[in-house]
Design an enzyme around this catalytic site. Structure first.
Site, short mmCIF file in Angstrom:
data_model
loop_
_atom_site.label_atom_id
_atom_site.label_comp_id
_atom_site.label_asym_id
_atom_site.label_seq_id
_atom_site.Cartn_x
_atom_site.Cartn_y
_atom_site.Cartn_z
N SER A 21 -23.72 -39.46 11.15
CA SER A 21 -25.10 -39.17 10.74
C SER A 21 -25.83 -38.29 11.75
CB SER A 21 -25.85 -40.52 10.58
OG SER A 21 -27.24 -40.34 10.76
N1 LIG Z 1 -35.47 -39.44 8.61
C1 LIG Z 1 -34.55 -40.45 9.06
C2 LIG Z 1 -33.27 -40.36 8.25
C3 LIG Z 1 -32.44 -41.63 8.37
C4 LIG Z 1 -31.34 -41.64 7.34
O1 LIG Z 1 -31.51 -41.15 6.21
N2 LIG Z 1 -30.19 -42.23 7.71
C5 LIG Z 1 -29.10 -42.27 6.79
C6 LIG Z 1 -27.86 -41.64 7.40
S1 LIG Z 1 -28.10 -39.93 7.69
C7 LIG Z 1 -28.78 -43.73 6.47
O2 LIG Z 1 -28.80 -44.57 7.33
N3 LIG Z 1 -28.46 -44.02 5.22
C8 LIG Z 1 -28.05 -45.34 4.80
C9 LIG Z 1 -29.03 -46.01 3.92
O3 LIG Z 1 -30.15 -45.49 3.75
O4 LIG Z 1 -28.70 -47.08 3.38
C10 LIG Z 1 -34.27 -40.30 10.55
O5 LIG Z 1 -34.45 -39.20 11.07
O6 LIG Z 1 -33.88 -41.27 11.20
#
Ligand SMILES: N[C@@H](CCC(=O)N[C@@H](CS)C(=O)NCC(=O)O)C(=O)O
Length: 215
Positions: A12
């Site tokens: 990520s």
């Molecule tokens: N805007 C957030 C984005 C966080 C995000 O979307 N994380 C994703 C991975 S890139 C995630 O954990 N997805 C799993 C979920 O939402 O269940 C940041 O900068 O931390």
């Protein structure tokens, strides 16, 4: 300064952005891997402390925070040895913030728009309009780096760690940045960032995951 934990997944970009900031700041952080491909964010402690169950999530002795750039700002304010990475001067800080918002609302968003459907929705190619859209955003980054070694001035800041974490993901997919000489130069310079190699490993995995789904 014990008990600073980051729930993290190297694939990520946002997660790598928070970790790269922590490494640049020299914060002794315990990293707990959360494999999103195995849906681990929906189980265990991260799912209890973060209702949004996303990485990165910080747990600083019970203080829980998510959003990678908010984490970087918090760590810099709390643990920064000086204000090099996140200036206290109002206007210099505003400049760093502008770059951080550029990343969160523009650059990262454009990269995600291309890669998320390829990773998770069965899309097999890079949509041409999205390619143009990302290149238009890269042209702004190119401009920011005209006459400036780093994205927000003469030394690297948490704007560089955040933007590099985002950009390295799409570079690992094989994005062509040959028409952006300032970005090319800055990417080379980013090799001095503490935690650079660790970031590269995660970005490589991201790139492989996207590329294997392309036709
Ligand atoms: N805007 C957030 C984005 C966080 C995000 O979307 N994380 C994703 C991975 S890139 C995630 O954990 N997805 C799993 C979920 O939402 O269940 C940041 O900068 O931390």
């Amino acid at each position: 300064m014990s008990g600073i934990k980051l729930y993290h997944f190297g694939v990520s970009g946002p997660s790598r952005g928070a970790l790269l900031a922590a490494r640049a700041l020299g914060v002794p952080i315990e990293v707990e891997q959360v494999d999103l491909f195995k849906k681990e964010q929906l189980k265990g402690r991260i799912s209890e402390i973060n209702p949004q169950h996303c990485v990165p999530t910080l747990d600083d002795n019970g203080f829980v925070l998510w959003e990678s750039r908010a984490i970087a700002c918090y760590l810099a304010d709390k643990y920064g040895k000086d204000d090099q990475l996140y200036p206290r001067d109002l206007q210099r800080r505003a400049f760093v913030n502008q770059r951080l918002y550029f990343d969160s609302s523009s650059l990262y968003v454009k990269i995600r728009a291309i890669c998320f459907p390829i990773l998770f929705l069965g899309v097999k190619e890079i949509v041409p309009s999205l390619k143009d859209d990302l290149n238009a955003t890269l042209a702004f980054l190119e401009q920011f780096l005209t006459g400036s070694r780093w994205v927000a001035g003469d030394n690297y800041t948490i704007a560089d760690t955040s933007i590099y974490a985002s950009l390295s993901s799409i570079l690992a997919v094989g994005w062509d940045i040959s028409s952006f000489p300032n970005i090319q130069r800055w990417v080379k310079d980013c090799a001095v960032l503490p935690g650079f190699e660790e970031n590269q490993e995660g970005a490589k995995l991201f790139g492989e995951a996207v590329k294997k789904n392309l036709k």
